[in-house]
Design a protein around this motif. Structure first.
Motif, PDB file in Angstrom:
ATOM      1  N   PRO A 125       0.809  -1.224   0.000  1.00 39.44           N
ATOM      2  CA  PRO A 125       0.000   0.000   0.000  1.00 39.44           C
ATOM      3  C   PRO A 125       0.842   1.274   0.000  1.00 39.44           C
ATOM      4  O   PRO A 125       0.318   2.361  -0.246  1.00 39.44           O
ATOM      5  CB  PRO A 125      -0.814  -0.100   1.298  1.00 39.44           C
ATOM      6  N   ALA A 126       2.136   1.150   0.301  1.00 36.82           N
ATOM      7  CA  ALA A 126       3.033   2.311   0.315  1.00 36.82           C
ATOM      8  C   ALA A 126       4.364   1.900  -0.297  1.00 36.82           C
ATOM      9  O   ALA A 126       4.818   0.762  -0.134  1.00 36.82           O
ATOM     10  CB  ALA A 126       3.249   2.824   1.735  1.00 36.82           C
ATOM     11  N   GLU A 127       4.968   2.858  -1.024  1.00 38.96           N
ATOM     12  CA  GLU A 127       6.255   2.606  -1.668  1.00 38.96           C
ATOM     13  C   GLU A 127       7.118   3.867  -1.601  1.00 38.96           C
ATOM     14  O   GLU A 127       6.593   4.981  -1.507  1.00 38.96           O
ATOM     15  CB  GLU A 127       6.055   2.189  -3.132  1.00 38.96           C
ATOM     16  N   VAL A 128       8.430   3.675  -1.665  1.00 36.12           N
ATOM     17  CA  VAL A 128       9.370   4.788  -1.711  1.00 36.12           C
ATOM     18  C   VAL A 128      10.357   4.526  -2.840  1.00 36.12           C
ATOM     19  O   VAL A 128      10.983   3.462  -2.895  1.00 36.12           O
ATOM     20  CB  VAL A 128      10.124   4.967  -0.378  1.00 36.12           C
ATOM     21  N   TRP A 129      10.472   5.499  -3.744  1.00 41.44           N
ATOM     22  CA  TRP A 129      11.425   5.450  -4.850  1.00 41.44           C
ATOM     23  C   TRP A 129      12.460   6.543  -4.630  1.00 41.44           C
ATOM     24  O   TRP A 129      12.115   7.674  -4.285  1.00 41.44           O
ATOM     25  CB  TRP A 129      10.692   5.655  -6.165  1.00 41.44           C
ATOM     26  N   LEU A 130      13.728   6.200  -4.815  1.00 44.59           N
ATOM     27  CA  LEU A 130      14.808   7.173  -4.698  1.00 44.59           C
ATOM     28  C   LEU A 130      15.549   7.283  -6.021  1.00 44.59           C
ATOM     29  O   LEU A 130      15.745   6.276  -6.726  1.00 44.59           O
ATOM     30  CB  LEU A 130      15.796   6.760  -3.607  1.00 44.59           C
ATOM     31  N   GLU A 131      15.962   8.514  -6.345  1.00 39.00           N
ATOM     32  CA  GLU A 131      16.811   8.759  -7.506  1.00 39.00           C
ATOM     33  C   GLU A 131      18.037   9.551  -7.073  1.00 39.00           C
ATOM     34  O   GLU A 131      17.957  10.412  -6.188  1.00 39.00           O
ATOM     35  CB  GLU A 131      16.083   9.584  -8.576  1.00 39.00           C
ATOM     36  N   ALA A 132      19.147   9.262  -7.723  1.00 39.57           N
ATOM     37  CA  ALA A 132      20.377  10.026  -7.560  1.00 39.57           C
ATOM     38  C   ALA A 132      21.065  10.062  -8.912  1.00 39.57           C
ATOM     39  O   ALA A 132      20.839   9.180  -9.757  1.00 39.57           O
ATOM     40  CB  ALA A 132      21.277   9.381  -6.507  1.00 39.57           C
ATOM     41  N   PRO A 133      21.874  11.080  -9.168  1.00 36.31           N
ATOM     42  CA  PRO A 133      22.525  11.179 -10.480  1.00 36.31           C
ATOM     43  C   PRO A 133      23.357   9.938 -10.815  1.00 36.31           C
ATOM     44  O   PRO A 133      24.019   9.360  -9.950  1.00 36.31           O
ATOM     45  CB  PRO A 133      23.418  12.413 -10.333  1.00 36.31           C
ATOM     46  N   VAL A 134      23.297   9.527 -12.086  1.00 38.31           N
ATOM     47  CA  VAL A 134      24.088   8.392 -12.572  1.00 38.31           C
ATOM     48  C   VAL A 134      24.935   8.854 -13.750  1.00 38.31           C
ATOM     49  O   VAL A 134      24.629   9.854 -14.408  1.00 38.31           O
ATOM     50  CB  VAL A 134      23.186   7.213 -12.981  1.00 38.31           C
ATOM     51  N   SER A 135      25.998   8.103 -14.024  1.00 35.83           N
ATOM     52  CA  SER A 135      26.950   8.503 -15.062  1.00 35.83           C
ATOM     53  C   SER A 135      26.498   8.106 -16.458  1.00 35.83           C
ATOM     54  O   SER A 135      26.935   8.689 -17.451  1.00 35.83           O
ATOM     55  CB  SER A 135      28.330   7.900 -14.773  1.00 35.83           C
ATOM     56  N   ARG A 136      25.612   7.111 -16.542  1.00 35.51           N
ATOM     57  CA  ARG A 136      25.118   6.676 -17.856  1.00 35.51           C
ATOM     58  C   ARG A 136      23.683   6.189 -17.711  1.00 35.51           C
ATOM     59  O   ARG A 136      23.263   5.801 -16.611  1.00 35.51           O
ATOM     60  CB  ARG A 136      26.010   5.593 -18.445  1.00 35.51           C
ATOM     61  N   PRO A 137      22.900   6.220 -18.800  1.00 34.63           N
ATOM     62  CA  PRO A 137      21.493   5.791 -18.734  1.00 34.63           C
ATOM     63  C   PRO A 137      21.357   4.356 -18.226  1.00 34.63           C
ATOM     64  O   PRO A 137      22.215   3.507 -18.490  1.00 34.63           O
ATOM     65  CB  PRO A 137      21.023   5.916 -20.186  1.00 34.63           C
ATOM     66  N   LEU A 138      20.263   4.123 -17.505  1.00 31.89           N
ATOM     67  CA  LEU A 138      19.953   2.781 -17.014  1.00 31.89           C
ATOM     68  C   LEU A 138      19.106   2.091 -18.077  1.00 31.89           C
ATOM     69  O   LEU A 138      17.894   2.268 -18.142  1.00 31.89           O
ATOM     70  CB  LEU A 138      19.217   2.876 -15.675  1.00 31.89           C
ATOM     71  N   GLU A 139      19.753   1.322 -18.930  1.00 31.75           N
ATOM     72  CA  GLU A 139      19.071   0.756 -20.096  1.00 31.75           C
ATOM     73  C   GLU A 139      17.949  -0.186 -19.702  1.00 31.75           C
ATOM     74  O   GLU A 139      16.922  -0.264 -20.378  1.00 31.75           O
ATOM     75  CB  GLU A 139      20.085   0.047 -21.002  1.00 31.75           C
ATOM     76  N   HIS A 140      18.101  -0.906 -18.591  1.00 32.40           N
ATOM     77  CA  HIS A 140      17.058  -1.846 -18.176  1.00 32.40           C
ATOM     78  C   HIS A 140      15.838  -1.121 -17.612  1.00 32.40           C
ATOM     79  O   HIS A 140      14.804  -1.749 -17.364  1.00 32.40           O
ATOM     80  CB  HIS A 140      17.594  -2.845 -17.154  1.00 32.40           C
ATOM     81  N   LEU A 141      15.948   0.205 -17.432  1.00 33.59           N
ATOM     82  CA  LEU A 141      14.800   1.022 -17.018  1.00 33.59           C
ATOM     83  C   LEU A 141      14.400   1.987 -18.136  1.00 33.59           C
ATOM     84  O   LEU A 141      14.023   3.133 -17.890  1.00 33.59           O
ATOM     85  CB  LEU A 141      15.125   1.795 -15.735  1.00 33.59           C
ATOM     86  N   GLY A 142      14.487   1.520 -19.370  1.00 33.48           N
ATOM     87  CA  GLY A 142      14.040   2.326 -20.502  1.00 33.48           C
ATOM     88  C   GLY A 142      14.925   3.513 -20.805  1.00 33.48           C
ATOM     89  O   GLY A 142      14.472   4.493 -21.399  1.00 33.48           O
ATOM     90  N   GLY A 143      16.192   3.448 -20.406  1.00 27.30           N
ATOM     91  CA  GLY A 143      17.106   4.547 -20.660  1.00 27.30           C
ATOM     92  C   GLY A 143      17.007   5.678 -19.663  1.00 27.30           C
ATOM     93  O   GLY A 143      17.536   6.774 -19.898  1.00 27.30           O
TER      94      GLY A 143
END
Length: 404
Positions: free
Chosen positions: A267-285
């Motif tokens: 019922p609850a979720e937490v997503w975190l983002e931080a800068p990356v050096s290259r696209p995450l291809e497995h997450l659609g770029g």
């Protein structure tokens, strides 16, 4: 206290902004950008994330940027930020999953607008999407703001506008700027949990899964960290709180016991983002360039026949303090639950810390003694003797709202 909520409309079509201001909280909604709330300022402190490469401080597109409906892989998503509603589960494996963002109707399409006056000077803003051919849904977001309150109510609805049965859950995503985090023990997202574990489940790993620590037996904390990923909370009890540079943002919502929730029953979720050096291809770029915290509340998966609808209500609250959160209630949130701490000639001393969303008083339930006065959004710490009380007396304290 303000006599009524002030409303202002600026711009038109894709660039229209609707401003609601109750003297304590100022909300700016963008109906032409997926019906999202772009800004929430409490005591002039901004709580929501804004993508500075797409929107300026005036919440208008920066020079050379054109915003509107967009589709394609995640690398094409114009993540402007803010607070928005999507259908869950998310995925790209079949029609029973929402293949976004991006999404040209529910995430980045134009929403209709209805403004209404409510009781006692309140205002109701309803934002309604078009009919989405992929999900079959029409989404609406109804925001109710009262004068002088450090918060507002958001009621979500998904309507099956198609001619076939559908199965979806409502999913509200609140993006918060994580750049100002100090890394202190009080920073991060607090999640109320209950019952037996496991309390967490890994959902998405961009370059790892978020780390979760225990704050109390009924509250977990996701601290700031350099990771791109998501964690779910199957035993979530119906409240979330982010503590950061702007202060505290809380959400309170109903959880249906025994219902089927997306993402391993979360019922609850937490997503975190931080800068990356290259696209995450497995997450659609996907290629994050900012530190972003997503606080996400979900409703249960619901079978919807044509013409049927499902709803989810969320109460938002705000505080200027940066203390940890141990519980969110209908009236505010506790940073330190009331408890007895020592005893003097005038009786046992009752101690606690509470932030209310309205003006009122904190009253020891057993004795009827007022232990503190509370102002909306301001932390109220009390340490007062209660005559004839001792450590065996129930320390429960209730909030009583002041009469308007």
């Amino acid at each position: 206290m303000s006599a009524r909520v002030r409303v202002r409309r600026e711009g038109s079509e894709a660039h229209e902004l609707i401003v609601l201001d109750n003297g304590v909280v100022r909300v700016v909604a963008a109906p032409g950008l997926g019906g999202r709330v772009l800004s929430v300022r409490h005591r002039d402190r901004e709580h929501l994330y804004r993508n500075g490469s797409l929107l300026g401080e005036d919440l208008r597109p920066v020079e050379g940027v054109s915003l509107g409906p967009v589709d394609g892989p995640m690398s094409a998503w114009n993540n402007v930020g803010g607070d928005k509603t999507w259908p869950a589960p998310q995925g790209w494996e079949g029609p029973g999953q929402w293949a976004g963002p991006p999404d040209p109707v529910l995430d980045s399409g134009a929403y209709g607008v209805r403004l209404e006056d409510g009781p006692a000077g309140s205002v109701v803003l309803t934002l309604t999407s078009g009919d989405d051919p992929r999900s079959g849904l029409r989404l609406s977001r109804r925001l109710t703001m009262e004068p002088g309150a450090a918060g507002y109510r958001l009621d979500l609805e998904a309507f099956n506008a198609s001619t076939t049965d559908r199965r979806w859950a409502l999913w509200n995503v609140t993006q918060i700027d994580g750049a100002g985090s100090t890394g202190e023990a009080t920073d991060g997202v607090f999640v109320g949990v209950g019952g037996e574990g496991p309390h967490t489940v890994p959902i998405v790993s961009g370059n790892g899964y978020p780390r979760v620590v225990e704050h109390t037996c009924a509250a977990l904390r996701v601290p700031p960290q350099e990771v791109v990923g998501k964690v779910g909370f199957p035993t979530a009890s119906g409240w979330l709180a982010n503590v950061g540079a702007a202060g505290t943002l809380t959400q309170r919502f109903d959880v249906t016991e025994g219902a089927d929730y997306p993402d391993a029953g979360s019922p609850a979720e937490v997503w975190l983002e931080a800068p990356v050096s290259r696209p995450l291809e497995h997450l659609g770029g996907l290629c994050p360039v900012d530190r972003v915290i997503e606080v996400e509340a979900l409703g249960p998966l619901t079978d919807l026949a044509p013409g049927e609808r499902v709803s989810l209500g969320i109460d938002f609250g705000f505080g200027v303090g940066r203390e940890p959160v141990s519980e969110v209630t209908a009236d505010g949130f506790w940073s330190e639950r009331p408890h007895w701490d020592g005893r003097g000639p005038e009786g046992a001393r009752l101690v606690g810390s509470f932030t209310s969303t309205r003006h009122g008083a904190l009253v020891h339930r057993r004795s009827g003694r007022t232990v503190a006065r509370a102002a909306p959004g301001e932390p109220t710490r009390f340490a007062v003797p209660v005559p004839e009380a001792d450590p065996r007396t129930d320390p429960d304290v209730v909030f009583t709202a002041a009469r308007p």
